[in-house]
Design an enzyme around this catalytic site. Structure first.
Site, PDB file in Angstrom:
ATOM      1  N   GLY A  73       0.430  -0.911   0.291  1.00  0.00           N
ATOM      2  CA  GLY A  73      -0.351  -0.086  -0.065  1.00  0.00           C
ATOM      3  C   GLY A  73       1.093   1.686   0.630  1.00  0.00           C
ATOM      4  O   GLY A  73       1.852   1.078  -0.301  1.00  0.00           O
ATOM      5  N   GLY A  75       0.807   5.693   1.721  1.00  0.00           N
ATOM      6  CA  GLY A  75       0.356   6.825   1.773  1.00  0.00           C
ATOM      7  C   GLY A  75       0.848   8.066   1.507  1.00  0.00           C
ATOM      8  O   GLY A  75       1.967   8.168   0.826  1.00  0.00           O
ATOM      9  N   THR A  76       0.621   9.292   2.583  1.00  0.00           N
ATOM     10  CA  THR A  76       0.896  10.127   2.535  1.00  0.00           C
ATOM     11  C   THR A  76       2.401  10.426   2.187  1.00  0.00           C
ATOM     12  O   THR A  76       2.994  11.204   1.590  1.00  0.00           O
ATOM     13  CB  THR A  76       0.476  11.526   3.802  1.00  0.00           C
ATOM     14  OG1 THR A  76      -1.270  11.526   3.344  1.00  0.00           O
ATOM     15  CG2 THR A  76       0.469  12.849   3.094  1.00  0.00           C
ATOM     16  N   GLY A  78       4.260   7.303   2.808  1.00  0.00           N
ATOM     17  CA  GLY A  78       5.233   6.799   2.225  1.00  0.00           C
ATOM     18  C   GLY A  78       4.736   5.155   1.899  1.00  0.00           C
ATOM     19  O   GLY A  78       3.352   5.351   1.956  1.00  0.00           O
ATOM     20  N   VAL A  80       4.210   0.112   1.988  1.00  0.00           N
ATOM     21  CA  VAL A  80       4.632  -0.549   2.744  1.00  0.00           C
ATOM     22  C   VAL A  80       3.790  -1.472   1.638  1.00  0.00           C
ATOM     23  O   VAL A  80       4.152  -1.669   0.575  1.00  0.00           O
ATOM     24  CB  VAL A  80       3.228  -0.801   3.519  1.00  0.00           C
ATOM     25  CG1 VAL A  80       3.705  -1.580   4.423  1.00  0.00           C
ATOM     26  CG2 VAL A  80       3.242   0.284   4.331  1.00  0.00           C
ATOM     27  N   LYS A  95       8.255  -0.245   5.915  1.00  0.00           N
ATOM     28  CA  LYS A  95       7.700   1.188   5.439  1.00  0.00           C
ATOM     29  C   LYS A  95       8.497   1.534   5.185  1.00  0.00           C
ATOM     30  O   LYS A  95       9.529   1.945   5.797  1.00  0.00           O
ATOM     31  CB  LYS A  95       6.799   1.240   6.502  1.00  0.00           C
ATOM     32  CG  LYS A  95       6.069   2.870   7.176  1.00  0.00           C
ATOM     33  CD  LYS A  95       5.145   2.970   8.076  1.00  0.00           C
ATOM     34  CE  LYS A  95       4.735   4.680   7.368  1.00  0.00           C
ATOM     35  NZ  LYS A  95       3.645   4.715   8.988  1.00  0.00           N
ATOM     36  N   ASP A 190      -5.225   8.494  14.141  1.00  0.00           N
ATOM     37  CA  ASP A 190      -4.979   7.858  13.082  1.00  0.00           C
ATOM     38  C   ASP A 190      -6.390   6.191  13.043  1.00  0.00           C
ATOM     39  O   ASP A 190      -5.800   5.607  11.529  1.00  0.00           O
ATOM     40  CB  ASP A 190      -3.933   7.648  12.287  1.00  0.00           C
ATOM     41  CG  ASP A 190      -4.207   7.397   9.832  1.00  0.00           C
ATOM     42  OD1 ASP A 190      -5.031   8.124  10.209  1.00  0.00           O
ATOM     43  OD2 ASP A 190      -3.894   7.120   9.727  1.00  0.00           O
TER      44      ASP A 190
END
Length: 360
Positions: A73, A75-76, A78, A80, A95, A190
């Site tokens: 996946g 995200g903002t 970085g 994974v 990550k 989060d």
């Protein structure tokens, strides 16, 4: 608000951290000792290597002795990846966070500190070690098979309802993990289904601590939380933000477990949060929310009836206590674990997750 750290603080944190060896790693990792120093281990540098994923041919920094299987996946801050260790064939999550400025340094600094503080709890994803290059930091974590969003999506596609026993176990795991986080004076900030990992045996683990803050660093910016899981006070009274923010998010997640639906879309924001508080948390009408937050508005249309049809009286009571519009009235994680919902039948139990996710 916490002040940005000096540019070299993250490097110092990484270079002085101990080499972590756990039962999850079948072989010991010998520390690399810098010349002219004592036996303190140096961080392991990342190297560029290709991924086996044909759809992702970019060269990325990964650990020596590991092979990348594919990206899990993005995200903002970085991405994974799923890695396999060459000598043991064990799989791990990795990550990689991009470091472009002091804010990024501060973010990854906080994440590492939180993971090390919470390390070893059964409902927290296990942190193993970290590495860095000039502009990236890598965190080696245990690999967990699924996340809660994936499970909810598959069950919705199959038209099935989550087993009551497993739902209770997931809620209990979430609250147990939160109680431990909050007991260490941390706020996750989060919580959402994609950040709640579920292993093949059904246990839930809280992950992604990139936005985690110490309570003592208040006040916080309300944009820290994902809008769909953001409580009303974030919009009008951010000075009230505390561990109760996580408890609101937990309440919304319980609603999704019951209904199988995303109950707050990003575009609905404050308006929808007010509705949730009115329907599930506040005693009285929508005006109570306006009174608490000093905001005047009118309620939007009602939510789906799925919750009322599927939730027991005790579960409804728990959700109401989590979705109080006044954050001071919300249950803490520890208090929520003592709610009568967890004393009633059926007791929580763990399913065969693989069979539940089968497309058959």
């Amino acid at each position: 608000m916490a002040q940005p750290q000096e540019p070299n603080e993250l490097k110092q944190l990484l270079e002085t951290q101990e080499d972590i060896t756990t039962s999850s790693l079948k072989r010991s990792r010998s520390p690399e000792v810098q010349e002219g120093t004592d036996a303190s281990p140096a961080p392991k540098k990342l190297r560029k290597c290709p991924t086996e994923d044909e759809d992702n041919n970019d060269q990325v920094f990964f650990k020596e002795g590991f092979k990348c299987l594919h990206k899990l996946g993005e995200g903002t801050y970085g991405s994974v990846f799923k890695l396999i260790e060459n000598t043991t064939d064990q799989v791990f999550a990795y990550k990689i966070s991009r470091i472009t400025d002091e804010f990024d340094q501060l973010t990854v600094h906080k994440e590492i500190k939180a993971l090390k503080t919470l390390k070893g709890h059964k409902n927290i994803v296990l942190f193993l070690e970290s590495d860095h290059s000039d502009n990236e930091v890598g965190l080696l974590l245990e690999f967990v098979d699924h996340n809660l969003r994936e499970i909810l999506t598959v069950q919705n596609e199959k038209g099935s309802v989550m087993l009551a026993e497993w739902m209770k176990s997931l809620i209990q795991d979430l609250l147990t993990g939160l109680a431990f986080i909050h007991s260490n004076d941390l706020i996750h900030f989060d919580l959402k289904p994609c950040n709640l990992l579920v292993c093949s045996k059904g246990t839930l683990k809280i992950a992604d601590f990139g936005l985690t803050e110490l309570r003592e660093d208040r006040p916080f910016e309300f944009e820290k939380t994902t809008e769909s899981y953001r409580p009303p006070e974030c919009y009008q009274r951010p000075e009230l933000m505390d561990t109760s923010v996580d408890m609101w998010s937990a309440g919304v997640i319980v609603l999704e477990l019951v209904t199988g639906e995303v109950v707050v879309s990003k575009s609905q924001g404050w308006h929808r949060a007010g509705l949730l508080a009115t329907l599930y948390g506040c005693k009285g009408n929508f005006n109570r929310l306006s009174e608490v937050l000093g905001h005047k508005d009118s309620p939007p249309p009602k939510l789906s009836s799925n919750f009322k049809d599927r939730a027991s009286a005790s579960l409804t009571s728990l959700v109401k206590r989590l979705l109080r519009c006044n954050p001071e009235e919300r249950l803490s994680a520890e208090a929520a674990l003592g709610h009568k919902y967890f004393q009633e039948s059926p007791s929580g139990s763990l399913p065969d997750v693989a069979s539940l996710l089968s497309k058959k």
